[in-house]
Design an enzyme around this catalytic site. Structure first.
Site, PDB file in Angstrom:
ATOM      1  CG  LEU A 156      -1.917  -1.155   1.545  1.00 43.42           C
ATOM      2  CD1 LEU A 156      -2.289  -0.751   2.963  1.00 43.42           C
ATOM      3  CD2 LEU A 156      -2.508  -1.166   0.548  1.00 43.42           C
ATOM      4  CB  CYS A 279       7.746   2.665   3.833  1.00 42.28           C
ATOM      5  SG  CYS A 279       5.880   2.360   4.191  1.00 42.28           S
TER       6      CYS A 279
HETATM    7  C1  UGA Z   1       5.800   3.162  -0.311  1.00 39.62           C
HETATM    8  C2  UGA Z   1       5.745   2.013  -1.432  1.00 39.62           C
HETATM    9  O1  UGA Z   1       5.410   3.016  -2.648  1.00 39.62           O
HETATM   10  C3  UGA Z   1       4.542   1.125  -1.332  1.00 39.62           C
HETATM   11  O2  UGA Z   1       4.305   0.376  -2.332  1.00 39.62           O
HETATM   12  C4  UGA Z   1       4.860   0.417   0.041  1.00 39.62           C
HETATM   13  O3  UGA Z   1       3.639  -0.486   0.300  1.00 39.62           O
HETATM   14  C5  UGA Z   1       5.103   1.448   1.102  1.00 39.62           C
HETATM   15  O4  UGA Z   1       5.995   2.426   1.063  1.00 39.62           O
HETATM   16  C6  UGA Z   1       5.152   0.753   2.560  1.00 39.62           C
HETATM   17  O5  UGA Z   1       6.394  -0.085   2.450  1.00 39.62           O
HETATM   18  O6  UGA Z   1       4.525   0.583   3.291  1.00 39.62           O
HETATM   19  P1  UGA Z   1       4.797   5.252   0.693  1.00 39.62           P
HETATM   20  O7  UGA Z   1       5.919   5.461   1.735  1.00 39.62           O
HETATM   21  O8  UGA Z   1       3.428   5.296   1.325  1.00 39.62           O
HETATM   22  O9  UGA Z   1       4.972   3.965  -0.227  1.00 39.62           O
HETATM   23  O10 UGA Z   1       5.057   6.571  -0.334  1.00 39.62           O
HETATM   24  P2  UGA Z   1       5.463   6.677  -1.843  1.00 39.62           P
HETATM   25  O11 UGA Z   1       4.163   7.224  -2.731  1.00 39.62           O
HETATM   26  O12 UGA Z   1       6.283   5.426  -2.143  1.00 39.62           O
HETATM   27  O13 UGA Z   1       6.622   7.717  -1.874  1.00 39.62           O
HETATM   28  C7  UGA Z   1       7.794   7.583  -0.961  1.00 39.62           C
HETATM   29  C8  UGA Z   1       8.690   8.751  -1.250  1.00 39.62           C
HETATM   30  O14 UGA Z   1       9.388   8.817  -2.561  1.00 39.62           O
HETATM   31  C9  UGA Z   1       7.973  10.199  -0.823  1.00 39.62           C
HETATM   32  O15 UGA Z   1       8.504  11.125  -0.098  1.00 39.62           O
HETATM   33  C10 UGA Z   1       7.797  10.580  -2.170  1.00 39.62           C
HETATM   34  O16 UGA Z   1       7.688  12.410  -2.411  1.00 39.62           O
HETATM   35  C11 UGA Z   1       9.123  10.194  -2.985  1.00 39.62           C
HETATM   36  N1  UGA Z   1       8.864  10.119  -4.610  1.00 39.62           N
HETATM   37  C12 UGA Z   1       8.248   9.402  -4.979  1.00 39.62           C
HETATM   38  C13 UGA Z   1       9.859  11.056  -5.209  1.00 39.62           C
HETATM   39  O17 UGA Z   1      10.484  11.663  -4.650  1.00 39.62           O
HETATM   40  N2  UGA Z   1       9.818  10.743  -6.594  1.00 39.62           N
HETATM   41  C14 UGA Z   1       8.815   9.977  -7.210  1.00 39.62           C
HETATM   42  O18 UGA Z   1       9.038   9.648  -8.215  1.00 39.62           O
HETATM   43  C15 UGA Z   1       8.101   9.228  -6.505  1.00 39.62           C
END
Ligand code: UGA
Length: 448
Positions: A156, A279
């Site tokens: 998620l 995460c």
């Molecule tokens: C992440 C994973 O995407 C999920 O699949 C996983 O289940 C989850 O961790 C977990 O282990 O529980 P999440 O931490 O909710 O999900 O957030 P993401 O949407 O993945 O973003 C993580 C970070 O990466 C954020 O700080 C976001 O700003 C950054 N990000 C994301 C970027 O800097 N660039 C991008 O292109 C995408």
């Protein structure tokens, strides 16, 4: 089926309510009585799109009940999901004390065949550890009941958790026995076949969801490796963004061009001030720790962490280039949560940046659409502003830290009149550089 979900964090609540919605009887358990009372009264302790309505609906139908009694939840259920926290210790190793405590309680309360399905993100080998603790705590007078441990990792994303639970890209089941694997598939059948009311009313996805049956160790590693790979993708792109700045290239075009190759893909390619949340930071460190522990060098993982730690401080360098001495400058920051559509501020780059600005003597005002209190030490913290415009009033610099939807439509004519200096650092590359430069702003993005 009768299911107990232990832990009412965002994974536990979303899992519980989604399993209830597809027709199961769920007991959601948490040892925190206050949280359980809150949930019973219909209020949800976390912000997650669609969650509150689903909880209300399934509480009213009786498909979901809340309890602080773990033993009761275990006794009444056939499948038990462990969804408790595994926060990092100072070494980077996850703290498994909550898992151990739950395993002990399961051992003491087990009263027949059960599947214990672990959804918490745990170090490799934890399924075996849970088995051992349950065995050790079974009451031999009542008989040693048979049970199976399953690793069923959660993928998620915060902010999209309900959608991700109903329409997953895959379901991974790490099971030691065929019986457990089949029962888990049966539990997920409506989701696998996308055959439940919520899916029929939504047009997200119609194909069957693929299921991978594997052993528990591989399943545990799939979870860590997936998060680590995504974090690697972002750190890689951020490193390329930094090269872009040196050579005069545009990261938006570079990532677009790279993403046109389907082997690379265009998702998770946004450069910025780096990844945070509950995460990625924890899981990449934990995988690196496991690698070192087992004598396998984690060179890439360690570099991924290092690039990310450095990335947030690019904002400070840029601010110094724009303002010179930071002391006594007013800085307006937009966004506190680690990403949009969540109130989660754990390991958010925004707070690290703000704290550094404060340490350097700046006055910082922050606006976030959902987070209304600055986490941490209020004496030295930032002042929360009621609107983005109040945050940048009289400011010498605006820093965009989180790309919330409402920031895409800011009134820059108004902002121009409010700010004392027209400096903008766009930490997520969401603003139109040409337009803002033409308006007289001194704009810089990340690699753009
Ligand atoms: C992440 C994973 O995407 C999920 O699949 C996983 O289940 C989850 O961790 C977990 O282990 O529980 P999440 O931490 O909710 O999900 O957030 P993401 O949407 O993945 O973003 C993580 C970070 O990466 C954020 O700080 C976001 O700003 C950054 N990000 C994301 C970027 O800097 N660039 C991008 O292109 C995408």
């Amino acid at each position: 089926m009768k299911v107990c979900v232990i832990g009412t964090g965002y994974v536990g609540l979303v899992t519980g309510v989604c399993l209830a919605e597809i027709g199961n009887r769920i007991i959601c358990v948490d040892k925190d009585k206050e949280k359980i009372d809150m949930l019973r009264s219909g209020s949800v302790p976390i912000y997650e799109d669609g969650l509150e309505e689903l909880i209300k609906k399934n509480t009213a139908s009786g498909n979901i009940v809340f309890s602080e009694d773990t033993a009761y939840g275990v006794r009444e259920s056939d499948i038990i999901f462990i969804c408790v926290g595994t926060p990092p210790l100072s070494t980077g190793r996850p703290d498994l004390s909550a898992i151990d405590e739950v395993a002990k309680l399961i051992g003491q309360s087990i009263n027949g065949y059960k599947i214990i399905s672990n959804k918490s993100t745990v170090p490799i080998g934890t399924a075996k550890r849970i088995r051992k603790i349950i065995r050790e705590n079974q009451d031999s007078e009542n008989g040693n009941y048979e049970f199976d441990i399953v690793s069923n990792p959660e993928f998620l994303k915060e902010g999209e958790a309900v959608k991700d639970a109903f329409f997953p890209e895959r379901i991974v089941i790490g099971a030691g026995s065929k019986k457990a694997a089949e029962l888990m598939k049966e539990l997920y059948r409506p989701i696998i076949e996308q055959d439940f009311e919520y899916a029929l009313n939504n047009t997200h996805k119609k194909d069957n969801v693929p299921v991978l049956i594997t052993d528990s160790t591989s399943s545990e590693l799939i979870k860590y490796a997936s998060n680590a790979f995504l974090a690697t993708k972002i750190s890689f792109v951020n490193e390329i963004a930094n090269i872009c700045e040196r050579v005069g290239a545009n990261i938006l075009d570079v990532t677009y061009g790279m993403g046109m190759d389907s082997r690379i893909g265009s998702r998770f390619m946004k450069a910025g001030i780096g990844w945070g949340g509950s995460c990625f930071p924890k899981d990449v460190r934990a995988l690196s720790y496991t690698a070192e522990e087992y004598g396998s060098p984690a060179n890439i993982l360690n570099a991924v962490i290092q690039v990310n730690n450095h990335q947030r401080f690019k904002v400070i360098q840029k601010a110094v280039n724009m303002l010179g001495i930071i002391e006594d400058k007013i800085i307006g920051v937009l966004g506190l949560s680690f990403k949009p559509n969540t109130d989660d501020t754990r390991e958010t780059p925004s707070i690290a940046i703000i704290n550094k600005f404060i340490e350097l003597g700046a006055e910082v005002r922050v606006y976030d659409p959902i987070v209304k209190k600055y986490p941490g030490d209020m004496d030295r913290g930032a002042v929360m502003a009621p609107t983005p415009y109040e945050a940048v009033k009289k400011a010498h610099l605006m820093v965009l830290a989180t790309e919330w939807d409402e920031f895409y439509n800011l009134d820059f004519e108004k902002i121009k009149k409010l700010m004392a200096g027209l400096n903008i650092i766009d930490g997520r590359n969401i603003f139109d550089k040409e337009k803002l430069s033409a308006m007289g702003f001194n704009y810089t993005g990340i690699g753009y």
